[in-house]
Design an enzyme around this catalytic site. Structure first.
Site, mmCIF file in Angstrom:
data_model
loop_
_atom_site.group_PDB
_atom_site.id
_atom_site.type_symbol
_atom_site.label_atom_id
_atom_site.label_comp_id
_atom_site.label_asym_id
_atom_site.label_seq_id
_atom_site.Cartn_x
_atom_site.Cartn_y
_atom_site.Cartn_z
ATOM 1 N N PRO A 2 0.827 -1.204 0.000
ATOM 2 C CA PRO A 2 0.000 0.000 0.000
ATOM 3 C C PRO A 2 0.864 1.258 0.000
ATOM 4 C CG PRO A 2 -0.777 -1.572 1.640
ATOM 5 C CD PRO A 2 0.538 -2.084 1.138
ATOM 6 N N GLU A 3 0.361 2.308 -0.626
ATOM 7 C CA GLU A 3 1.081 3.575 -0.674
ATOM 8 C C GLU A 3 0.460 4.554 0.313
ATOM 9 O OE1 GLU A 3 1.931 4.689 -4.765
ATOM 10 O OE2 GLU A 3 1.949 2.580 -5.355
ATOM 11 N N LYS A 53 4.827 4.995 5.093
ATOM 12 C CA LYS A 53 4.155 3.709 5.234
ATOM 13 C C LYS A 53 4.235 3.167 6.656
ATOM 14 C CE LYS A 53 5.147 3.006 0.378
ATOM 15 N NZ LYS A 53 5.811 2.207 -0.667
ATOM 16 N N GLN A 70 5.138 -3.313 6.240
ATOM 17 C CA GLN A 70 5.961 -3.946 5.215
ATOM 18 C C GLN A 70 5.045 -4.646 4.197
ATOM 19 O OE1 GLN A 70 8.492 -5.971 8.134
ATOM 20 N NE2 GLN A 70 10.117 -4.535 7.634
ATOM 21 N N ARG A 125 15.092 8.831 8.744
ATOM 22 C CA ARG A 125 15.490 8.609 7.352
ATOM 23 C C ARG A 125 14.443 9.088 6.351
ATOM 24 N NH1 ARG A 125 16.602 3.731 8.175
ATOM 25 N NH2 ARG A 125 14.822 2.665 7.234
ATOM 26 N N ASN A 169 4.607 2.990 -6.314
ATOM 27 C CA ASN A 169 4.680 2.752 -7.754
ATOM 28 C C ASN A 169 3.516 3.347 -8.538
ATOM 29 O OD1 ASN A 169 6.179 1.685 -9.936
ATOM 30 N ND2 ASN A 169 4.651 0.057 -10.145
ATOM 31 N N ARG A 253 10.617 -2.200 -10.684
ATOM 32 C CA ARG A 253 9.165 -2.164 -10.524
ATOM 33 C C ARG A 253 8.502 -1.948 -11.883
ATOM 34 N NH1 ARG A 253 7.564 -0.582 -5.438
ATOM 35 N NH2 ARG A 253 5.496 -1.304 -6.090
#
Length: 263
Positions: A2-3, A53, A70, A125, A169, A253
């Site tokens: 999932p985005e 995420k 994840q 990060r 993506n 991808r």
């Protein structure tokens, strides 16, 4: 995976179920989290925040549950007392008098203090979240032109959570189609008009996908509902120019684009 828009909608559902309600029972599968069960019972979930995420579940005693789904993790909302029929492995249960939220199959789960929250490696990060309403196109443009990112091809940059958190993506290919760019373009090679357009679209499309619940419909892209223009539409005609949408692989991808109008 999932985005950002899907993660934020999941967080909204969890918040609607238990936010502001006393926790009547708390259970963790992992031994290192067991001591927190008694500390959190009776506390409230004050908000559930997304960082790309990752989900941050904030409690009224100052603790925060960090979780990253994840590939396999999934949250569920059930009525308290209900027994879900699933083969997934339960990791977290946060129960209130009427609703319970469950986290299955995830392995990246930690409890953080306020101080640890500011130094967590993943949170340090990741870049700014595209769904953060305070993030502006001007700030996005500055990141595009920064020494760290200006020489990166968009095929990889738009998947890098250190650039902007929450992109993935389908957002990558839809954003590049909208501005007529390819995965090989770099920010340093764009003119001012292209930079400005990309800086806006990098925020507009994720936010449109989120606010319209990502539904597919015959409405236009900037109408009421979000609709894919190139994602999973290889072999179809491009609605902008009539060219045929193609599929290739970029940055490991699937990548969808129209060679006729993305140059």
């Amino acid at each position: 995976m999932p985005e950002g828009p899907e993660i934020r909608r999941a967080a909204d559902n969890l918040e609607a179920a238990i936010k502001g309600k006393p926790l009547t029972d708390v259970w963790f599968a992992f031994a290192q989290l067991k001591p927190y069960e008694s500390q959190l019972t009776g506390q409230l979930v004050t908000r559930i925040e997304t960082r790309g995420k990752a989900l941050l579940t904030h409690f009224s005693n100052g603790l925060t549950l960090y979780s990253h789904n994840q590939l396999y993790g999934v949250w569920r909302v059930i009525d308290t007392g209900e027994i879900p029929q699933t083969t997934r492995i339960l990791r977290v249960r946060l129960q209130t008098a009427d609703k319970t939220i469950l986290l299955y199959s995830a392995s990246d789960i930690e409890m953080l203090t306020a101080e640890q929250l500011t130094t967590h490696p993943f949170l340090q990060r990741v870049g700014p979240d595209v769904l953060n309403a305070r993030l502006t196109p001007e700030e996005v443009k500055a990141r595009l032109l920064s020494p760290r990112f200006r020489n990166r091809q968009f095929s990889g940059l738009l998947l890098d959570q250190a650039f902007l958190a929450g992109l993935g993506n389908y957002l990558r290919v839809e954003i590049l189609w909208q501005v007529g760019l390819t995965g090989q373009h770099k920010a340093k090679d764009l003119n001012e008009a292209q930079l400005n357009a990309l800086s806006h679209v990098l925020l507009d499309i994720p936010r449109l996908s989120y606010t319209t619940r990502g539904q597919a419909d015959e409405n236009k892209h900037h109408g009421a509902l979000f609709r894919f223009k190139v994602f999973h539409r290889d072999g179809e005609a491009c609605e902008r120019c009539g060219g045929i949408i193609e599929k290739t692989t970029l940055s490991s991808r699937p990548f969808y684009w129209c060679p006729h109008c993305q140059k």
